[in-house]
Enzyme design. Structure first.
Site, short mmCIF file in Angstrom:
data_model
loop_
_atom_site.label_atom_id
_atom_site.label_comp_id
_atom_site.label_asym_id
_atom_site.label_seq_id
_atom_site.Cartn_x
_atom_site.Cartn_y
_atom_site.Cartn_z
CG ASP A 85 -20.37 76.96 40.58
OD1 ASP A 85 -21.05 76.98 41.63
OD2 ASP A 85 -20.87 77.11 39.45
CG HIS A 86 -22.27 73.11 41.61
ND1 HIS A 86 -23.31 72.70 42.41
CD2 HIS A 86 -22.73 74.15 40.87
CE1 HIS A 86 -24.35 73.46 42.16
NE2 HIS A 86 -24.05 74.35 41.25
CG HIS A 210 -26.49 77.60 42.22
ND1 HIS A 210 -25.35 76.87 41.94
CD2 HIS A 210 -26.24 78.21 43.40
CE1 HIS A 210 -24.46 77.03 42.91
NE2 HIS A 210 -24.98 77.83 43.82
N GLY A 211 -28.58 78.80 38.61
CA GLY A 211 -29.46 78.66 37.44
C GLY A 211 -29.98 79.99 36.95
#
Ligand SMILES: [Zn+2]
Length: 276
Positions: A85-86, A210-211
């Site tokens: 991820d990120h 996302h989120g």
């Protein structure tokens, strides 16, 4: 079943007009619970490592994470994949690819458009040469605790740039900013579904949201129909883990892992009702 590639799960989701669920995981309890729940409901799933869970919190290394997910994937009969991820650190992305990650996210969302394109294209070349795929981000998904982030239209993905971005970077999937944010929301988010439909119409690249913590299910299902093929969930999964440990008061501490896994698995089985 052998480990799947995340992109193949996204394509599967695309063919069914739904989204694969991707959970941030940081240790055996989390990855194993994801595998058990996915197997129980017979649905594909993606386990994601956020670099902060290694570099800041020191839960697990990417090398160990890759082995763990591969082991768990081999033990289930549903498609299971891993994803970093990120990450905006080139060296760390290469480290994850070398460790066996078949999918990584390059996050250049806070960079100017041209710089984001340049960096995304570079890491995509490397990843493709190593048989892996790249999720990019266009627009910027902010922090839910900062309400201005989530409602700042300047940070939203602009459909007219999405096609150019995907074409020039050759990225395999792209995270879009349409009103979601990371962490717990201060107020219920309202996804910009019209914008999402326009982005989807402008590009053939699978879209990622996302989120995922706290977006009402009705909005998520509409977003899946309008082109979201992967939903990232982290906050509520970690929160449940912490709460389960906090409320554990049985005299036999050796049963803590089983208690945690049971709570996580129950949550996941319900969450899986959203997709496929
Ligand atoms: Zn994210």
């Amino acid at each position: 079943m052998a480990l799947y590639k995340a992109i193949d799960i996204l394509k599967l989701a695309d063919s069914k007009h739904t989204a694969a669920l991707a959970f941030n995981c940081a240790d055996y309890n989390m990855v194993h619970s994801v595998a058990v729940a996915a197997e129980t409901v017979q649905k594909p799933v993606i386990c994601m490592l956020h670099p902060d869970h290694h570099r800041i919190e020191n839960w697990i290394t990417p090398e160990l994470f890759a082995k763990l997910v591969a082991d768990e994937a081999a033990a289930v009969s549903v498609p299971m994949a891993m994803h970093l991820d990120h990450c905006s650190d080139f060296d760390y992305l290469v480290r994850a690819l070398k460790a066996g990650f078949t999918s990584v996210m390059y996050d250049g969302s806070m960079l100017p458009f041209e710089e984001n394109i340049k960096n995304t294209r570079e890491i995509t070349k490397v990843a493709h040469a190593m048989g892996a795929t790249v999720e990019a981000e266009l627009g910027h998904v902010g922090i839910a605790a900062t309400v201005t982030d989530q409602s700042n239209l300047d940070l939203y993905t602009q459909p007219e740039f999405a096609a150019e971005f995907c074409e020039r970077t050759s990225c395999d999937s792209v995270a879009v900013a349409i009103g979601s944010a990371h962490g717990f929301y201060k107020q219920t988010p309202h996804l910009d579904l019209e914008r999402l439909a326009a982005i989807d119409a402008a590009t053939r690249t699978p879209l990622v949201l996302h989120g995922g913590t706290g977006i009402p299910d009705e909005q998520l299902l509409l977003a899946f129909q309008r082109g979201i093929n992967k939903l990232n969930v982290g906050t509520e999964f970690f929160w449940l883990y912490y709460q389960t440990i906090k409320s554990y008061d049985a005299p036999d501490i050796t049963q803590l892992p089983r208690t945690v896994q049971a709570a996580l698995t129950e949550y996941l089985k319900k969450k899986f009702q959203l997709s496929f």
